[in-house]
Design a protein around this motif. Structure first.
Motif, PDB file in Angstrom:
ATOM      1  N   VAL A 310      -2.361  25.156  -2.059  1.00 16.24           N
ATOM      2  CA  VAL A 310      -2.340  26.548  -2.495  1.00 16.24           C
ATOM      3  C   VAL A 310      -3.739  27.157  -2.463  1.00 16.24           C
ATOM      4  N   GLU A 311      -3.770  28.482  -2.509  1.00 15.86           N
ATOM      5  CA  GLU A 311      -5.037  29.186  -2.618  1.00 15.86           C
ATOM      6  C   GLU A 311      -5.680  28.859  -3.969  1.00 15.86           C
ATOM      7  N   GLU A 312      -6.998  28.884  -3.997  1.00 14.60           N
ATOM      8  CA  GLU A 312      -7.678  28.670  -5.272  1.00 14.60           C
ATOM      9  C   GLU A 312      -7.228  29.734  -6.265  1.00 14.60           C
ATOM     10  N   GLY A 313      -6.866  29.292  -7.454  1.00 18.13           N
ATOM     11  CA  GLY A 313      -6.419  30.205  -8.484  1.00 18.13           C
ATOM     12  C   GLY A 313      -4.935  30.494  -8.462  1.00 18.13           C
ATOM     13  N   ALA A 314      -4.218  30.000  -7.456  1.00 20.69           N
ATOM     14  CA  ALA A 314      -2.781  30.302  -7.325  1.00 20.69           C
ATOM     15  C   ALA A 314      -1.887  29.146  -7.773  1.00 20.69           C
ATOM     16  N   LYS A 315      -2.463  28.069  -8.254  1.00 24.03           N
ATOM     17  CA  LYS A 315      -1.678  26.880  -8.574  1.00 24.03           C
ATOM     18  C   LYS A 315      -0.596  27.178  -9.611  1.00 24.03           C
ATOM     19  N   GLU A 316      -0.950  27.895 -10.673  1.00 27.00           N
ATOM     20  CA  GLU A 316       0.011  28.192 -11.730  1.00 27.00           C
ATOM     21  C   GLU A 316       1.150  29.057 -11.211  1.00 27.00           C
ATOM     22  N   ALA A 317       0.823  30.085 -10.424  1.00 26.93           N
ATOM     23  CA  ALA A 317       1.851  30.989  -9.896  1.00 26.93           C
ATOM     24  C   ALA A 317       2.806  30.258  -8.959  1.00 26.93           C
ATOM     25  N   VAL A 318       2.253  29.406  -8.096  1.00 30.69           N
ATOM     26  CA  VAL A 318       3.097  28.642  -7.175  1.00 30.69           C
ATOM     27  C   VAL A 318       3.998  27.692  -7.948  1.00 30.69           C
ATOM     28  N   ALA A 319       3.435  26.986  -8.935  1.00 36.54           N
ATOM     29  CA  ALA A 319       4.223  26.035  -9.712  1.00 36.54           C
ATOM     30  C   ALA A 319       5.376  26.730 -10.432  1.00 36.54           C
ATOM     31  N   GLN A 320       5.112  27.863 -11.020  1.00 36.02           N
ATOM     32  CA  GLN A 320       6.169  28.594 -11.729  1.00 36.02           C
ATOM     33  C   GLN A 320       7.256  29.070 -10.771  1.00 36.02           C
ATOM     34  N   ALA A 321       6.854  29.618  -9.637  1.00 36.25           N
ATOM     35  CA  ALA A 321       7.832  30.126  -8.675  1.00 36.25           C
ATOM     36  C   ALA A 321       8.683  28.997  -8.104  1.00 36.25           C
ATOM     37  N   VAL A 322       8.051  27.869  -7.802  1.00 35.66           N
ATOM     38  CA  VAL A 322       8.786  26.725  -7.247  1.00 35.66           C
ATOM     39  C   VAL A 322       9.749  26.159  -8.289  1.00 35.66           C
ATOM     40  N   ALA A 323       9.322  26.104  -9.530  1.00 34.53           N
ATOM     41  CA  ALA A 323      10.197  25.612 -10.598  1.00 34.53           C
ATOM     42  C   ALA A 323      11.418  26.527 -10.761  1.00 34.53           C
ATOM     43  N   GLN A 324      11.206  27.822 -10.698  1.00 35.97           N
ATOM     44  CA  GLN A 324      12.315  28.772 -10.815  1.00 35.97           C
ATOM     45  C   GLN A 324      13.272  28.673  -9.632  1.00 35.97           C
ATOM     46  N   ALA A 325      12.749  28.213  -8.485  1.00 38.24           N
ATOM     47  CA  ALA A 325      13.583  28.088  -7.282  1.00 38.24           C
ATOM     48  C   ALA A 325      14.314  26.747  -7.211  1.00 38.24           C
ATOM     49  N   GLY A 326      14.122  25.889  -8.202  1.00 38.60           N
ATOM     50  CA  GLY A 326      14.863  24.629  -8.230  1.00 38.60           C
ATOM     51  C   GLY A 326      14.044  23.379  -8.064  1.00 38.60           C
ATOM     52  N   GLY A 327      12.720  23.497  -7.933  1.00 33.95           N
ATOM     53  CA  GLY A 327      11.872  22.318  -7.844  1.00 33.95           C
ATOM     54  C   GLY A 327      11.442  21.853  -9.224  1.00 33.95           C
TER      55      GLY A 327
END
Length: 345
Positions: A310-327
């Motif tokens: 992920v882009e620097e600083g985007a780890k939290e946003a990616v993790a949340q979005a992926v979790a909401q999508a079923g990961g």
């Protein structure tokens, strides 16, 4: 019921080994595939998702095998009965006990923090932990490379298809590794990348879909050995990507690492049917829309874990979005150390 331990006769041995996430060059580490791709290497890093094995002495010749994470247990009156048995509940432990042939009774307890079928080499890490514990219990002084050979060969007996070598090195050494695969042998070299650099840039998501790494790898292996030109070309390109990524890591060129990770996954997903799944594709797409730069499946594919850069600083946003999508987001911390073995009186 567990047998009574006899701590006065022999100490208890406990071993821990970490799992791994692979970056590039997987599947080529299957012998003899790398011999057809000069300069082949595999890149991976150890993660603080641990496996463990505890070996406790028992009175007499009784052998107990217990897997804590899979909730299975079996008992044998002695080693001969274990060897004569045609099936085992805890196959990994049974095969390694058979190999080390202890002269006295023992209880082998294994555990793993890795989800089932995650593709982060939980079984191989557990092979290393159990090999190390049984080796010390039976008085065998093994160097890391001998330990790797035993673990790899016995795991091949367990899964009944060829096993690659890359998974055992993170378990042994921890950190970030380049495993060089050459006709004169296999050599592991540490890659001087700060663990914090990895932790800042990667997300690890479990798709919840158990997989059998041996099956996908076996299909690719057979296709390669049978002269499938598409698979050969793909693995040749994957080998080149791994070499380039190694250099990019040495330069700390994360933009190039991301580019190469995308190229690796684009090639790998076409090696055999079933390497990707609809959920894997969905999670990668969601990641990309929320700050993801690149992604690939861990291990041989067909489910398991997805590693996302992920882009620097985007780890939290990616993790949340992926979790909401079923990961299911797994903790990603680079294991600074590899195998640890302790003796308790």
């Amino acid at each position: 019921m567990p047998g009574k331990s006899a701590p006065s006769l022999q100490p208890t041995i406990t071993a821990h080994a970490p799992c791994r996430a692979d970056l590039a060059g997987g599947t080529i580490d299957l012998w003899p595939l790398y011999l057809f791709h000069p300069g082949a290497l595999t890149l991976n890093f150890a993660v603080e998702i641990l496996t463990s094995c505890r070996v406790t002495p028992l009175k007499g010749q009784r052998i107990e095998l217990c897997s804590i994470d899979t909730h299975c247990e079996e008992t044998f009156t002695n080693l001969d009965e274990l060897i004569a048995s045609r099936s085992h509940r805890h196959v990994l432990a049974a095969y390694l006990v058979r190999f080390f042939a202890p002269e006295r009774g023992l209880r082998v307890e294994t555990d793993s923090q890795s989800p089932a079928g995650a593709g982060i080499s939980g079984s191989s890490a557990l092979m290393i932990a159990t090999t190390a514990a049984l080796a010390r219990f039976t008085g065998r002084d093994l160097d890391p490379e001998t330990m790797r050979v035993i673990a790899q060969n016995v795991e091949a007996q367990v899964i009944r298809v060829p096993t690659g070598c890359q998974d055992y090195y993170p378990a042994l050494y921890g950190g970030v590794s380049a495993i060089h695969l050459a006709p004169d042998g296999i050599r592991r070299a540490a890659v001087p990348v700060a663990p914090e650099e990895i932790e800042l840039r990667f997300v690890l998501a479990y798709t919840g879909a158990p997989r059998q790494s041996g099956i996908n790898n076996w299909e690719v292996f057979k296709a390669h050995m049978n002269g499938d030109k598409h698979v050969f070309r793909n693995l040749e390109k994957i080998a080149a990507i791994a070499r380039d990524m190694h250099q990019a890591l040495l330069r700390h060129d994360w933009q190039d690492v991301a580019r190469l990770l995308r190229e690796e996954w684009k090639l790998r997903r076409t090696n055999a049917p079933g390497i990707t799944t609809p959920l894997i594709d969905k999670l990668i797409s969601v990641s990309r829309k929320n700050g993801g730069r690149a992604a690939k499946v861990c291990g041989a594919g067909g489910g398991g874990c997805v590693l996302m850069m992920v882009e620097e600083g985007a780890k939290e946003a990616v993790a949340q979005a992926v979790a909401q999508a079923g990961g299911h987001i797994l903790p990603l911390r680079v294991a600074r150390d590899g195998l640890r073995v302790e003796t308790q009186a």
